[in-house]
Design an enzyme around this catalytic site. Structure first.
Site, PDB file in Angstrom:
ATOM      1  CG  HIS A 193      -2.089  -1.011   1.004  1.00  0.00           C
ATOM      2  ND1 HIS A 193      -3.227  -0.742   0.281  1.00  0.00           N
ATOM      3  CD2 HIS A 193      -2.203  -2.291   1.430  1.00  0.00           C
ATOM      4  CE1 HIS A 193      -4.008  -1.809   0.286  1.00  0.00           C
ATOM      5  NE2 HIS A 193      -3.411  -2.768   0.964  1.00  0.00           N
ATOM      6  CG  ASP A 248       1.142   0.457  -5.381  1.00  0.00           C
ATOM      7  OD1 ASP A 248       0.346   0.804  -4.472  1.00  0.00           O
ATOM      8  OD2 ASP A 248       0.878  -0.416  -6.217  1.00  0.00           O
ATOM      9  N   GLY A 264      -7.240 -14.118  -8.422  1.00  0.00           N
ATOM     10  CA  GLY A 264      -7.850 -13.421  -7.295  1.00  0.00           C
ATOM     11  C   GLY A 264      -7.260 -13.795  -5.944  1.00  0.00           C
ATOM     12  CB  SER A 310      -4.230 -13.743 -11.922  1.00  0.00           C
ATOM     13  OG  SER A 310      -5.464 -13.168 -11.537  1.00  0.00           O
ATOM     14  CG  ASP A 349       0.072  -5.689  -8.852  1.00  0.00           C
ATOM     15  OD1 ASP A 349       0.903  -5.538  -7.940  1.00  0.00           O
ATOM     16  OD2 ASP A 349      -1.150  -5.838  -8.640  1.00  0.00           O
ATOM     17  CE1 TYR A 357      -5.069  -0.945  -3.715  1.00  0.00           C
ATOM     18  CE2 TYR A 357      -6.321   0.546  -5.097  1.00  0.00           C
ATOM     19  CZ  TYR A 357      -5.122  -0.041  -4.760  1.00  0.00           C
ATOM     20  OH  TYR A 357      -3.984   0.286  -5.452  1.00  0.00           O
TER      21      TYR A 357
HETATM   22  P1  ADP Z   1      -5.329 -10.913  -8.643  1.00  0.00           P
HETATM   23  O1  ADP Z   1      -4.776  -9.947  -9.614  1.00  0.00           O
HETATM   24  O2  ADP Z   1      -4.790 -10.729  -7.271  1.00  0.00           O
HETATM   25  O3  ADP Z   1      -5.210 -12.337  -9.070  1.00  0.00           O
HETATM   26  P2  ADP Z   1      -7.748  -9.558  -9.369  1.00  0.00           P
HETATM   27  O4  ADP Z   1      -9.112  -9.555  -8.782  1.00  0.00           O
HETATM   28  O5  ADP Z   1      -7.038  -8.281  -9.513  1.00  0.00           O
HETATM   29  O6  ADP Z   1      -6.895 -10.600  -8.523  1.00  0.00           O
HETATM   30  O7  ADP Z   1      -7.801 -10.192 -10.815  1.00  0.00           O
HETATM   31  C1  ADP Z   1      -8.462 -11.419 -11.016  1.00  0.00           C
HETATM   32  C2  ADP Z   1      -9.355 -11.298 -12.251  1.00  0.00           C
HETATM   33  O8  ADP Z   1      -8.527 -11.145 -13.407  1.00  0.00           O
HETATM   34  C3  ADP Z   1     -10.149 -12.556 -12.504  1.00  0.00           C
HETATM   35  O9  ADP Z   1     -11.370 -12.538 -11.782  1.00  0.00           O
HETATM   36  C4  ADP Z   1     -10.365 -12.478 -14.001  1.00  0.00           C
HETATM   37  O10 ADP Z   1     -11.411 -11.587 -14.311  1.00  0.00           O
HETATM   38  C5  ADP Z   1      -9.072 -11.864 -14.498  1.00  0.00           C
HETATM   39  N1  ADP Z   1      -8.088 -12.901 -14.867  1.00  0.00           N
HETATM   40  C6  ADP Z   1      -6.827 -13.000 -14.410  1.00  0.00           C
HETATM   41  N2  ADP Z   1      -6.182 -14.046 -14.965  1.00  0.00           N
HETATM   42  C7  ADP Z   1      -7.042 -14.623 -15.803  1.00  0.00           C
HETATM   43  C8  ADP Z   1      -6.983 -15.753 -16.678  1.00  0.00           C
HETATM   44  N3  ADP Z   1      -5.898 -16.499 -16.778  1.00  0.00           N
HETATM   45  N4  ADP Z   1      -8.078 -16.042 -17.403  1.00  0.00           N
HETATM   46  C9  ADP Z   1      -9.192 -15.285 -17.295  1.00  0.00           C
HETATM   47  N5  ADP Z   1      -9.311 -14.241 -16.488  1.00  0.00           N
HETATM   48  C10 ADP Z   1      -8.264 -13.889 -15.744  1.00  0.00           C
HETATM   49 MG    MG Z   2      -5.012  -7.809  -9.530  1.00  0.00          MG
END
Ligand code: ADP
Ligand code: MG
Length: 395
Positions: free
Chosen positions: A42, A44, A129, A134, A179, A229
């Site tokens: 927190h 950035d 998530g 991701s 990120d 957030y």
């Molecule tokens: P984090 O970034 O911590 O994993 P976020 O809520 O920021 O969590 O992002 C997760 C979202 O990003 C998922 O709910 C989806 O909508 C999208 N996402 C990420 N990776 C993928 C993937 N490989 N395929 C499809 N959707 C994805």
């Molecule tokens: Mg994310």
């Protein structure tokens, strides 16, 4: 043909999925890692410092131009349905996951790089998530695939900023730059100290085979992040604005120190005061941790990680009981230098620095203790610092 990528199991999974859905072979792709933040949480969006590393979990996007004005995309690990959208007048739409790649496409277009129609498949071994980003991996992998599609290379700083803007504008998440930066710019065997104000970076070696980075997924996600957030961001801005009345050089909490905060205490709401105390201290801890890591002083890095967790729990209030349990379990294990929640909070993962010789025993103790105390399963994996994003061809 880039043999490295073609032999990669994750790329092969993407290729097989692509054949299933599109009845042809993909010709190019992009890959980008998730990340874990060692310290600097927190900070950035306060123009401060963070020190993440890219992990050995990645998102792959493979594709082929389709010579049409539209794109078709499938996420193998998500809903598996095909999303179809026109490039002209591109907008976020309603399919949640496609907003991320669409946002990235829009950035290329807005920056003068028209994107041709393509078909693509996404697959990933980054848990979705869970605080390992991701979302940034998906954005940066998409950007890397598009670079290959256009036959251009974007400066990685710009690429990261475009990916961040995609997340702001299309996924409606006002995230900082960490990120996307680490996903675009990570380097094997290094953590990356990022100055989130001027976007300068410093590689910090983390190559010692006797030390392991352990990631533990709590398996919980309390749905507070979406509202809390933006609230934290607001509180930080409020604190900086109040401090700036006396110290006009303070443009963001990054510019403040504990003395300035103490001087402003009377004028600050008690909660806002504590939020600022975490951020100001966390910036100091992050820079100290980078220096300690450089020296190989792991006990000091670990001490700073524990301290970071305590402030995130008590002052910033973004931890949760499950993350606190995981940190305390790690603290009880031999060979553990430090442990803390990582990512935005309210669930997700912890990061633990541990002697490699004690890694297995630590994993067993954490998993058993977590099951006993919460009835839930902790998923653990260790990682070395990995490389950032790459573009590749397959044909
Ligand atoms: P984090 O970034 O911590 O994993 P976020 O809520 O920021 O969590 O992002 C997760 C979202 O990003 C998922 O709910 C989806 O909508 C999208 N996402 C990420 N990776 C993928 C993937 N490989 N395929 C499809 N959707 C994805
Ligand atoms: Mg994310």
């Amino acid at each position: 043909m880039n043999a490295n990528h073609a032999n990669d199991a994750l790329v092969q999974r993407a290729i097989a999925g692509f054949r299933d859905h599109f009845d042809t072979d993909p010709t190019l792709g992009g890959v980008a890692p998730g990340r874990v933040n060692l310290i600097g949480e927190h900070t950035d969006y306060n123009d401060g410092f963070v020190m993440p590393l890219a992990i050995e979990r990645r998102t792959v996007v493979v594709g082929v131009p389709n010579h049409s004005p539209r794109c078709r995309m499938v996420a193998l690990d998500h809903d598996g349905n095909m999303a179809t959208f026109m490039l002209e007048g591109i907008a976020p739409g309603t399919t949640e996951w496609v907003k991320y790649p669409k946002g990235v496409i829009a950035q290329f277009i807005d920056n003068g790089h028209p994107v041709p129609g393509f078909d693509a498949v996404v697959t990933s071994d980054v848990p979705l998530g869970s605080g390992l980003s991701s979302s940034a991996a998906l954005e940066v992998a998409t950007a890397s695939m598009i670079e290959q599609l256009l036959g251009i290379r974007i400066d990685p700083v710009h690429k990261a900023l475009w990916a961040q803007k995609a997340e702001h504008d299309y996924a409606n998440m006002p995230c900082g730059i960490m990120d996307q930066f680490i996903s675009a710019m990570g380097q094997r065997d290094h953590a990356l100290l990022i100055d989130c104000r001027d976007h300068s970076t410093r590689l910090v070696k983390l190559v010692d085979p006797d030390v392991a980075v352990l990631i533990t997924n709590s398996g919980v996600k309390h749905n507070l992040g979406d509202t809390e957030y933006p609230l934290r961001r607001q509180q930080c801005e409020e604190a900086a604005a109040t401090i700036a009345k006396t110290y006009p050089q303070v443009k963001a909490l990054r510019d403040a120190d504990m003395k300035m905060l103490a001087a402003a205490k009377e004028d600050l709401d008690e909660v806002v005061y504590r939020r600022a105390r975490h951020v100001i201290g966390e910036n100091e801890r992050t820079v100290l941790a980078a220096d300690a890591l450089d020296r190989g002083d792991y006990p000091e890095v670990g001490r700073l990680m524990y301290e970071s967790h305590a402030f995130l729990r008590d002052d910033y209030e973004v931890s949760c009981p499950e993350l606190d349990v995981l940190v305390e379990l790690a603290r009880g294990c031999d060979g553990v230098f430090g442990s803390r929640m990582t990512g935005g909070g309210f669930g997700g993962c912890t990061v633990t620095l541990v002697k490699a010789a004690n890694l297995n025993a630590t994993v067993e103790a954490i998993q058993a203790g977590y099951a006993e105390k919460t009835g839930k399963e902790a998923v653990c994996f260790s990682t070395r610092p990995a490389d950032g994003a790459q573009s590749f061809t397959l044909a």
